[in-house]
Design an enzyme around this catalytic site. Structure first.
Site, mmCIF file in Angstrom:
data_model
loop_
_atom_site.group_PDB
_atom_site.id
_atom_site.type_symbol
_atom_site.label_atom_id
_atom_site.label_comp_id
_atom_site.label_asym_id
_atom_site.label_seq_id
_atom_site.Cartn_x
_atom_site.Cartn_y
_atom_site.Cartn_z
ATOM 1 N NE ARG A 60 115.462 -33.454 17.044
ATOM 2 C CZ ARG A 60 115.423 -34.637 16.429
ATOM 3 N NH1 ARG A 60 114.397 -34.981 15.703
ATOM 4 N NH2 ARG A 60 116.429 -35.467 16.541
ATOM 5 C CE LYS A 119 106.348 -31.511 14.464
ATOM 6 N NZ LYS A 119 107.734 -31.708 14.090
ATOM 7 N NE ARG A 250 107.831 -40.769 8.823
ATOM 8 C CZ ARG A 250 107.384 -39.600 9.290
ATOM 9 N NH1 ARG A 250 108.223 -38.693 9.732
ATOM 10 N NH2 ARG A 250 106.092 -39.329 9.324
HETATM 11 C C1 BTN Z 1 110.292 -29.440 15.230
HETATM 12 O O1 BTN Z 1 109.175 -29.956 15.153
HETATM 13 O O2 BTN Z 1 111.244 -29.846 14.558
HETATM 14 C C2 BTN Z 1 110.482 -28.286 16.163
HETATM 15 C C3 BTN Z 1 109.572 -27.111 15.838
HETATM 16 C C4 BTN Z 1 109.805 -25.928 16.755
HETATM 17 C C5 BTN Z 1 109.068 -24.706 16.292
HETATM 18 C C6 BTN Z 1 109.167 -23.576 17.283
HETATM 19 S S1 BTN Z 1 108.102 -22.227 16.859
HETATM 20 C C7 BTN Z 1 108.883 -21.229 18.049
HETATM 21 C C8 BTN Z 1 110.355 -21.508 17.986
HETATM 22 N N1 BTN Z 1 110.977 -20.708 16.953
HETATM 23 C C9 BTN Z 1 111.415 -21.437 15.941
HETATM 24 O O3 BTN Z 1 111.957 -20.988 14.919
HETATM 25 N N2 BTN Z 1 111.210 -22.731 16.174
HETATM 26 C C10 BTN Z 1 110.555 -22.939 17.438
#
Ligand code: BTN
Length: 253
Positions: A60, A119, A250
């Site tokens: 994100r 996380k 947070r």
């Molecule tokens: C976050 O924590 O901000 C979101 C992470 C999301 C990661 C997943 S891995 C599969 C899919 N492909 C990506 O590039 N991102 C999501």
């Protein structure tokens, strides 16, 4: 992950979403980027794309998502949806993933899976319009989950991994456990929106009643989420419903 896993996934998912395909690739830049590319090129069929490795995984707010082959589960589910309101989708997805994987998993608004304030995983949802003016959009629901131990170097939040509390956990077993509930959640969300998921999110809300700081510096106390998935934060200026995708939050250490 073996071809047998792809087959087992397809057998479970295809009856729920006719035409769905399951693809497993050794490497891709990002499963989200790939499905968004395809959607912009007019491909709007349902697909589950699983990658062993991503060379440019995304999180994100423009952050990178790092994962090591075999040590994490990285996939995206692409599906055409037309909910009346998209608000709260990542919360509904988070609640579903937590329920499917382990009772110890909590949810950090809006889209992180947490265990003991570390996380475990994240969700990145993007949508593409078919360009025909229809309300229907192609939703790409990307999920990354740490399976095996991982290094905390370079991470803003310390990591957790599934094998900490489920030593037999594998990427394949996790995906088999969550794939059907995830698809069913997307279909239920399309019909009913976030409301039916509000209590399920609340049951695992990691921030509830805790002091938090918003990314704009505002301090307050988290008080759960609204019917549309906004985070309620009691601040010096009163109760605020935080829903902007640009705001992060947070807990105060
Ligand atoms: C976050 O924590 O901000 C979101 C992470 C999301 C990661 C997943 S891995 C599969 C899919 N492909 C990506 O590039 N991102 C999501």
């Amino acid at each position: 992950m073996s071809p047998g896993t792809a087959e087992a996934l397809w057998e479970r998912l295809a009856p729920l979403a006719p035409g769905l395909t399951v693809e497993m690739v050794a490497e891709v830049d990002s499963t989200n980027t790939e499905l968004m590319r395809r959607a912009r090129a007019g491909q709007a069929e349902p697909v589950l794309l699983v990658a062993q490795a991503q060379t440019a995984g995304r999180g994100r707010l423009g952050r990178a998502w790092q994962s090591a082959p075999g040590a994490s589960l990285t996939f995206s589910l692409g599906l055409s949806l037309a909910p009346a309101d998209w608000a709260g989708l990542s919360l509904a997805v988070g609640a579903t993933l937590a329920e499917a994987l382990h009772p110890a998993i909590r949810l950090k608004w809006p889209n992180d899976l947490w265990v003991q304030d570390r996380k475990l995983g994240g969700i990145l949802i993007e949508t593409a319009s078919p360009g025909d003016g229809a309300a229907r959009r192609y939703a790409v629901v990307g999920v990354g989950i740490n399976i095996a131990p991982r290094d905390a170097a370079g991470l803003s939040t310390a990591p957790a991994w599934l094998q900490e509390f489920d030593p037999a956990a594998t990427d394949a077993a996790a995906l088999l456990a969550l794939a059907v509930p995830l698809l069913q959640t997307l279909q239920a969300f399309e019909r009913f929106g976030f409301t039916p998921f509000q209590a399920r999110f609340a049951a695992r809300d990691a921030l509830r009643d805790r002091p938090v700081t918003l990314s704009d510096g505002t301090a307050g106390t988290a008080h759960g989420v609204t019917e549309s998935g906004a985070l309620l934060v009691h601040t010096a200026a009163g109760m605020q419903a935080v829903s902007s995708a640009e705001v992060s939050v947070r807990p105060v250490a």
